[in-house]
Design an enzyme around this catalytic site. Structure first.
Site, PDB file in Angstrom:
ATOM      1  N   HIS A  31       0.851  -1.202   0.000  1.00  0.00           N
ATOM      2  CA  HIS A  31       0.000   0.000   0.000  1.00  0.00           C
ATOM      3  C   HIS A  31       0.878   1.240   0.000  1.00  0.00           C
ATOM      4  CE1 HIS A  31      -4.138   1.671   1.154  1.00  0.00           C
ATOM      5  NE2 HIS A  31      -3.357   2.729   1.018  1.00  0.00           N
ATOM      6  N   HIS A  80       1.205   4.971  -2.358  1.00  0.00           N
ATOM      7  CA  HIS A  80       0.654   5.806  -3.429  1.00  0.00           C
ATOM      8  C   HIS A  80       1.776   6.536  -4.168  1.00  0.00           C
ATOM      9  CE1 HIS A  80      -3.700   5.551  -2.431  1.00  0.00           C
ATOM     10  NE2 HIS A  80      -3.231   5.261  -1.224  1.00  0.00           N
ATOM     11  N   ASP A 116       1.674   9.182  -6.069  1.00  0.00           N
ATOM     12  CA  ASP A 116       1.607  10.634  -5.915  1.00  0.00           C
ATOM     13  C   ASP A 116       1.774  11.069  -4.464  1.00  0.00           C
ATOM     14  OD1 ASP A 116      -0.806   9.253  -5.684  1.00  0.00           O
ATOM     15  OD2 ASP A 116      -2.034  10.984  -6.117  1.00  0.00           O
ATOM     16  N   GLY A 123      -9.678   7.759  -2.305  1.00  0.00           N
ATOM     17  CA  GLY A 123     -10.391   9.014  -2.099  1.00  0.00           C
ATOM     18  C   GLY A 123     -11.194   8.992  -0.816  1.00  0.00           C
ATOM     19  N   HIS A 181      -9.932   0.413  -0.364  1.00  0.00           N
ATOM     20  CA  HIS A 181      -9.764   1.264   0.806  1.00  0.00           C
ATOM     21  C   HIS A 181     -11.035   1.158   1.665  1.00  0.00           C
ATOM     22  CE1 HIS A 181      -6.337   3.308  -1.124  1.00  0.00           C
ATOM     23  NE2 HIS A 181      -6.124   3.921   0.024  1.00  0.00           N
ATOM     24  N   GLU A 187     -10.931   2.961   7.265  1.00  0.00           N
ATOM     25  CA  GLU A 187      -9.998   4.026   7.652  1.00  0.00           C
ATOM     26  C   GLU A 187     -10.821   5.204   8.162  1.00  0.00           C
ATOM     27  OE1 GLU A 187      -6.333   6.716   5.803  1.00  0.00           O
ATOM     28  OE2 GLU A 187      -7.888   5.918   4.479  1.00  0.00           O
ATOM     29  N   ASP A 239       1.810   3.956   2.906  1.00  0.00           N
ATOM     30  CA  ASP A 239       0.732   4.801   2.401  1.00  0.00           C
ATOM     31  C   ASP A 239       1.294   5.930   1.532  1.00  0.00           C
ATOM     32  OD1 ASP A 239      -1.886   5.445   1.901  1.00  0.00           O
ATOM     33  OD2 ASP A 239      -2.270   6.365   3.846  1.00  0.00           O
TER      34      ASP A 239
END
Length: 363
Positions: free
Chosen positions: A21, A23, A25, A183, A210, A213, A302
């Site tokens: 996991h 990202h 970006d 998102g 996701h 969370e 993350d």
């Protein structure tokens, strides 16, 4: 727990790691953000000093709100709107992960976030894959080794999940391992994307979701029982279905029992969970309890830029906070490799040829 007295920073860095996991970006180098802003004409950065910018990202992400945390991505996505930028960011991500001791990584991103300047979704995917291939070549040329695969995300607040799922299937023989929705979780339940998940299942494609969370048990339940998630992105709020009585006996609710019994992997991101307010502090993070109860726990970064973290720093924080030792870290790592969206033979080879020997050499 194992003895941790000998686990220094270099030992932790050398330990083979598996990252499920992360990202794309959310992992840029601050200096790269500054340079890309200049070369692409992006004028929105709060500062053009790389060190100060790195601090700004970490401080802005320390809001205790997932919504505010996600707002920091406007700047990273803002500088990733050209093919050259995407290639560079992807190649550097591979180099950074390899330098951190990561042997296998699944890096995720949402292609729809990088089309503001006219790139097609296909062009975005092909540029990122070119960057991952270039980064892998650089690591090999330096004597290292890493395997990187891609997860394509759809933004759950938009209406393009089926389109992105179709891309994940189209590019699965070109390095794309699976699909995800990302998102804001609260207000955008997984079941809004049922057509995408049905399409993926019909095409024997992998996906994580996701869930658990920013929203709790209903999100996890929908992700698993309605959508068929193979893994849970975060999933940390499954702890809300676990109770400890006055005698100290732990009782699992039916959903928690199902997640544990089915060995559904939890992609836990400790530092990020604290930043977004999912848990109050690392000391209060349920990863210790979940590990003791033998859930399929994995450790992840993350967003390395926003959290100012690496797999090494996450391992270090967990050993200091919970007393985890090398054997525990090896367990987390093998959990992750078993859960990877990679063919069985390749997973087994990485476990037997890389992970187990790597930890044995450090013991």
């Amino acid at each position: 727990m194992s003895d941790v007295t000998l686990l220094g920073a270099e030992t932790l860095r050398q330990a083979p790691k598996v990252l499920l996991h992360d990202h794309l970006d959310g992992g840029l180098r601050p200096a790269t953000v500054v340079e890309l802003a200049e070369s692409t004409g992006y004028a929105g950065l709060p500062t053009t000093d790389a060190d100060a910018l790195g601090r700004w990202f970490r401080e802005a992400a320390d809001s205790g709100s997932l919504v505010s945390y996600l707002e920091t991505f406007a700047h990273t996505c803002g500088v990733m709107q050209t093919e050259d930028a995407l290639v560079r960011v992807a190649a550097e991500a591979v180099e950074d992960l390899a330098a951190d001791g990561v042997a296998y990584a699944e890096v995720r991103y949402a292609p729809e976030l990088f089309v503001e300047r006219g790139l097609s979704l296909d062009a975005v995917i092909e540029a990122v894959q070119e960057g991952f291939a270039e980064g892998t070549r650089r690591v090999a040329a330096a004597g290292g080794r890493i395997v990187v695969r891609t997860l394509l995300c759809a933004m759950r607040q938009h209406a393009r999940s089926l389109e992105i799922a179709e891309l994940a299937v189209r590019y699965r023989d070109a390095g794309v391992a699976g699909f995800d929705i990302a998102g804001p979780e609260d207000g955008f339940p997984p079941t809004r994307n049922l057509d995408a998940f049905e399409y993926l299942r019909q095409n024997n494609a992998h996906f994580t979701i996701h869930a658990g969370e920013a929203f709790g048990l209903p999100s996890i339940w929908e992700a698993i029982q309605h959508c068929g998630a193979e893994r849970l992105g975060h999933g940390v709020r499954i702890v809300e279905d676990i109770k400890t009585d006055s005698a100290g006996t732990v009782h699992l609710g039916r959903l928690a029992s199902y997640v544990r019994d089915r060995r559904i992997p939890l992609e836990i991101c400790p530092t990020s969970n604290v930043q977004t307010g999912t848990v109050p502090s690392l000391a209060e993070h349920p990863i210790g309890l979940l590990a003791r109860l033998h859930f399929r726990v994995t450790v992840n970064t993350d967003n390395r830029l926003m959290s100012g973290c690496s797999m090494t720093s996450e391992f270090a924080a967990l050993t200091a906070t919970f007393g985890f030792g090398l054997e525990d870290l090896r367990w987390f790592t093998i959990n992750a490799m078993k859960s990877a969206f990679l063919d069985f033979d390749s997973r087994l080879a990485l476990i037997n040829d890389v992970i187990k020997p790597g930890y044995a050499a450090l013991a």
